[in-house]
Design an enzyme around this catalytic site. Structure first.
Site, PDB file in Angstrom:
ATOM      1  N   ASP A 192       0.859  -1.222   0.110  1.00 21.06           N
ATOM      2  CA  ASP A 192       0.003   0.058   0.091  1.00 21.06           C
ATOM      3  C   ASP A 192       0.935   1.143   0.113  1.00 21.06           C
ATOM      4  O   ASP A 192       1.982   1.521   0.094  1.00 21.06           O
ATOM      5  CB  ASP A 192      -0.940  -0.002   1.284  1.00 21.06           C
ATOM      6  N   ASN A 209      -7.429  -3.389  14.179  1.00 16.04           N
ATOM      7  CA  ASN A 209      -8.936  -3.649  13.653  1.00 16.04           C
ATOM      8  C   ASN A 209      -9.010  -4.769  12.874  1.00 16.04           C
ATOM      9  O   ASN A 209     -10.160  -5.064  12.312  1.00 16.04           O
ATOM     10  CB  ASN A 209      -9.684  -2.381  13.335  1.00 16.04           C
ATOM     11  N   HIS A 224      -7.258  -5.193  10.045  1.00 18.23           N
ATOM     12  CA  HIS A 224      -7.011  -4.936   8.735  1.00 18.23           C
ATOM     13  C   HIS A 224      -5.798  -5.518   8.208  1.00 18.23           C
ATOM     14  O   HIS A 224      -4.869  -5.638   8.975  1.00 18.23           O
ATOM     15  CB  HIS A 224      -6.982  -3.165   8.232  1.00 18.23           C
ATOM     16  N   GLU A 246      -9.673  -2.212   5.191  1.00 17.49           N
ATOM     17  CA  GLU A 246     -10.273  -1.984   6.692  1.00 17.49           C
ATOM     18  C   GLU A 246     -11.548  -2.760   6.940  1.00 17.49           C
ATOM     19  O   GLU A 246     -12.262  -3.348   5.820  1.00 17.49           O
ATOM     20  CB  GLU A 246     -10.667  -0.341   6.707  1.00 17.49           C
TER      21      GLU A 246
HETATM   22  C1  F6R Z   1       1.435  -1.535   5.984  1.00 18.03           C
HETATM   23  C2  F6R Z   1       0.240  -2.103   6.132  1.00 18.03           C
HETATM   24  C3  F6R Z   1      -0.691  -2.255   7.428  1.00 18.03           C
HETATM   25  C4  F6R Z   1       0.248  -2.635   8.640  1.00 18.03           C
HETATM   26  C5  F6R Z   1      -0.756  -2.383   9.882  1.00 18.03           C
HETATM   27  C6  F6R Z   1       0.084  -2.664  11.188  1.00 18.03           C
HETATM   28  O1  F6R Z   1       2.057  -1.664   4.882  1.00 18.03           O
HETATM   29  O2  F6R Z   1      -0.078  -2.998   5.132  1.00 18.03           O
HETATM   30  O3  F6R Z   1      -1.495  -3.113   7.301  1.00 18.03           O
HETATM   31  O4  F6R Z   1       0.863  -3.719   8.492  1.00 18.03           O
HETATM   32  O5  F6R Z   1      -1.444  -1.312   9.861  1.00 18.03           O
HETATM   33  O6  F6R Z   1       0.925  -1.351  11.397  1.00 18.03           O
HETATM   34  P1  F6R Z   1       2.016  -1.495  12.621  1.00 18.03           P
HETATM   35  O7  F6R Z   1       3.067  -2.547  11.920  1.00 18.03           O
HETATM   36  O8  F6R Z   1       2.474  -0.130  12.579  1.00 18.03           O
HETATM   37  O9  F6R Z   1       1.348  -1.920  13.802  1.00 18.03           O
END
Ligand code: F6R
Length: 260
Positions: free
Chosen positions: A67, A136, A138, A143
């Site tokens: 992303d 959450n 994701h 989301e």
């Molecule tokens: C980032 C991504 C997100 C993160 C998720 C966890 O490229 O795809 O899904 O993996 O938001 O973020 P952290 O690791 O910062 O807790």
């Protein structure tokens, strides 16, 4: 799903880095799917160390990131392209031209998303996809309520995701609330998936992912449908699992015949 419960953050990073290295030794020209955020930082440090010790090479590797923030140019310090260059790519022998991150500065996001999908297919698909998980549930920026069949597209970030990522931005800095993300359907086409989770803030999402119903309410629960998915977590992230002893027992048995 293979559920691996490890002591702490460092053990998860060690396991994940070793798993990726094993993959690259078997298949040096692998296509890796990569994630940003806090979760993979230590894992990336381990990969850099392994490369510097001549234990692994990335010269024939291709990567696709999950992303990117929509509205941030690749040179922006908070862009995921910048994150990947500084946290990983600049320290390896990977060719930057073989690393792909969705273009957050695009003026035609719909074409950019379709092109990204085509590019992945053109490179033969993703061999190993690394994932983090949001509080959450994701994966990527899919989301809750995202279609479990979704493809790469523009998504609005949830309030909890914007808040969770706030610490990466200066207080007076614009923080995007839109993203381009690979879809859940796109992620599920990876031949193998490794999701890493650490810390108690991920415990509820992990419980829902592993033991909850398959539901768009917890996008990561789709991994129950993947034939080669590993969920590696530390004890803190595992603390809400109901069948924790069973998973530990099974993994102990797995160690007899699985190398990584
Ligand atoms: C980032 C991504 C997100 C993160 C998720 C966890 O490229 O795809 O899904 O993996 O938001 O973020 P952290 O690791 O910062 O807790």
């Amino acid at each position: 799903m293979r559920i691996i419960i490890l002591k702490d953050n460092q053990a998860v990073a060690d396991f994940g880095a070793q798993h990726i290295q094993n993959k690259l030794r078997q298949q040096p020209s692998s296509t890796l799917g990569l994630a940003t955020g806090s979760s993979p930082i230590k894992l990336y440090e381990q990969l850099i160390t392994a490369y510097k010790n001549n234990e692994v090479s990335f010269k024939d590797v291709t990567t696709f990131n999950l992303d990117e923030y929509l509205g941030l140019a690749d040179v922006h310090p908070q862009s995921y392209r910048h994150f990947m260059n500084t946290q990983l790519f600049n320290h390896l022998d990977i060719k930057l031209t073989n690393t792909f991150v969705p273009d957050g500065s695009t003026t035609d996001p719909f074409k950019t998303c379709a092109d990204y999908e085509e590019l992945i297919v053109g490179k033969g698909g993703i061999d190993l996809q690394l994932l983090g998980i949001g509080k959450n549930g994701h994966i990527g920026f899919n989301e809750p309520s995202s279609s479990l069949a979704s493809r790469t597209r523009v998504k609005t970030l949830s309030k909890s995701t914007v808040e969770a990522n706030q610490h990466f931005f200066n207080p007076d800095e614009f923080q995007p609330y839109l993203s381009i993300t690979m879809g859940i359907g796109s992620i599920m086409e990876a031949k193998e998936i490794l999701l890493i989770a650490t810390g108690e803030t991920k415990a509820n999402a992990i419980q829902q992912t592993v033991e909850g119903p398959l539901s768009a309410h917890c996008p990561a629960s789709i991994l129950q449908m993947h034939s080669k998915a590993i969920i590696a977590m530390d004890e803190d992230a595992a603390q809400q699992l109901h069948d924790i002893d069973f998973y530990k027992y099974v993994e102990k048995e797995n160690q007899r015949y699985i190398k990584s």
